[in-house]
Design an enzyme around this catalytic site. Structure first.
Site, PDB file in Angstrom:
ATOM      1  N   VAL A 172       0.223   7.375   2.124  1.00 34.54           N
ATOM      2  CA  VAL A 172       0.708   8.709   1.628  1.00 34.54           C
ATOM      3  C   VAL A 172       0.422   9.158   0.216  1.00 34.54           C
ATOM      4  O   VAL A 172      -0.213  10.010  -0.068  1.00 34.54           O
ATOM      5  CB  VAL A 172       2.005   8.884   1.871  1.00 34.54           C
ATOM      6  CG1 VAL A 172       2.538  10.487   1.574  1.00 34.54           C
ATOM      7  CG2 VAL A 172       2.444   8.475   3.344  1.00 34.54           C
ATOM      8  N   ASP A 173       0.505   7.870  -0.756  1.00 37.28           N
ATOM      9  CA  ASP A 173       0.339   8.368  -2.140  1.00 37.28           C
ATOM     10  C   ASP A 173      -1.182   8.787  -2.331  1.00 37.28           C
ATOM     11  O   ASP A 173      -1.449   9.635  -3.096  1.00 37.28           O
ATOM     12  CB  ASP A 173       0.590   7.351  -2.932  1.00 37.28           C
ATOM     13  CG  ASP A 173       2.147   7.096  -3.295  1.00 37.28           C
ATOM     14  OD1 ASP A 173       2.656   8.081  -3.732  1.00 37.28           O
ATOM     15  OD2 ASP A 173       2.626   5.928  -3.417  1.00 37.28           O
ATOM     16  N   ALA A 174      -2.157   7.913  -1.671  1.00 37.20           N
ATOM     17  CA  ALA A 174      -3.507   8.289  -1.675  1.00 37.20           C
ATOM     18  C   ALA A 174      -3.789   9.439  -1.251  1.00 37.20           C
ATOM     19  O   ALA A 174      -4.705  10.234  -1.748  1.00 37.20           O
ATOM     20  CB  ALA A 174      -4.227   7.003  -0.986  1.00 37.20           C
TER      21      ALA A 174
END
Length: 401
Positions: A172-174
């Site tokens: 999700v961060d990426a």
């Protein structure tokens, strides 16, 4: 007019973000040539003090090192009026402001869009959050694993009745970083055409939901539910066999072969009469189990050779050492190596976009906290006496090589 050597040369980005998604987005802008100034507390950004995998480094831990190349560091206390003045002066000559503060923090610090757009109406202001800046979840922690779970993504893999399988990456961060990067480029293009800056909002929940465009549309439009089965099928909306299988000496990934071809290669005649569209969904567990039983009796290399000869999609399951030594990865120049003044030789993933005329490059490694404070404030015309006084008062900070 001098031709720029990099796509975003001449653009200035103020990176006031922490952790992964914001810094990763800003780093990609730096890789394209932007002058990215990491504005961080005098004691350094949070990620400097938290090491992923326990990888600490010499003076910069690997987590921070990996997300902050091609940036300069200004260490400043934004709770102090003189510290904010420094930021306001930078805003006048900046193109992008990126932050992922908790809701309400930007306003309290005086760095919200309304305040900064009055200083520079052409500013592209990107505000990143976990779930959105208002609504019932606005104060919830925007953490990768929690958002994988909440987005529905996890429930598409793993066995029925067992806990869902999380991604092995900060997924999700990426994807949020890539979404923010895309948003900056689009907003800058709009500004080039109209002269207008604007507020841009990106949140992690919407980013991971949008990533599942096909899956969620299958559910919302066609009404097909997520139905996990007893075998560890890799995706609820892909026909069998689809997943990772053990071989005699390792693992391989196999993706939805035609039943007749698979039956021949793995010597499983019972699969030959299965219908490729109907049975591969309705009898998913049975197909998976037969395939699993056959594949474990021969080495991976043998199976891959046989599958490729019959145009069945299959591939090896790599560890990171395999990835870094793979001939195609080496040929592509997927990784870059450079010398860092405190961490020595660094080898990390490089640049996912190849430009033939304006290539990306590593111009500097991740900075120490406040390494460029004097340099950046000097560019604003601040004299040494003023800078020294603020250093003594701990309004600004400096860590030198």
């Amino acid at each position: 007019m001098t031709k720029p050597s990099s796509i975003l040369e001449g653009y200035r980005v103020l990176d006031c973000s922490i952790a992964m998604a914001g810094p990763f987005a800003a780093q990609r802008l730096g890789d394209l040539g932007a002058d990215v100034i990491k504005v961080e507390p005098v004691t350094g950004e949070w990620q400097r003090h938290v090491s992923a995998g326990g990888a600490r480094g010499n003076r910069i831990n690997v987590s921070f090192l990996s997300l902050n190349r091609n940036k300069r560091s200004l260490a400043v206390d934004l709770k102090n009026e003189e510290g904010r003045d420094a930021l306001y002066e930078l805003v006048r000559t900046s193109d992008v402001f990126l932050q992922n503060y908790r809701p309400g923090v930007a306003q309290r610090l005086g760095v919200d869009y309304e305040t900064l757009s009055k200083i520079n109406p052409k500013l592209v202001y990107v505000s990143m959050s976990g779930y959105g800046e208002d609504g019932p979840y606005k104060l919830w922690p925007g953490q990768d694993l929690l958002l994988q779970a909440m987005s529905g993504a996890m429930l598409s893999t793993g066995r029925a009745g067992e806990p869902p399988t999380p991604a092995g990456q900060y997924l999700v961060d990426a994807i949020t970083a890539s979404t923010a990067f895309e948003a900056v480029i689009a907003a800058l293009l709009h500004r080039e055409r109209t002269g207008e800056g604007q507020l841009v909002k990106v949140n992690m929940l919407d980013a991971i939901v949008a990533l599942q465009m096909q899956e969620l549309s299958v559910f919302s439009v066609a009404g097909k539910p997520q139905e996990r089965t007893a075998e560890p099928h890799a995706h609820v909306y892909i026909r069998a066999p689809y997943g990772v299988f053990a071989t005699q000496d390792g693992f391989l990934a196999l993706a939805f072969p035609k039943m007749a071809a698979l039956a021949q290669v793995i010597e499983a005649p019972e699969l030959a009469g299965f219908d490729d569209e109907r049975d591969t969904f309705a009898r998913r567990d049975e197909i998976f189990a037969i395939t699993r039983d056959r594949l474990r009796h021969r080495p991976t290399a043998d199976w891959l050779e046989a599958f490729r000869a019959t145009d069945i999609w299959a591939g090896p399951v790599y560890g990171y050492a395999d990835v870094m030594n793979d001939p195609q990865v080496v040929h592509n120049g997927t990784f870059v190596e450079y010398e860092h003044p405190t961490e020595g030789k660094v080898k990390t993933p490089g640049f996912p976009i190849q430009f033939t005329r304006t290539p990306s490059s590593v111009r500097r490694g991740a900075p120490l906290a406040g390494q460029h404070t004097r340099e950046i404030l000097g560019e604003l015309g601040w004299g040494a006496e003023r800078i020294d006084a603020l250093m003594s008062a701990k309004v600004i900070g400096e860590d030198t090589l």
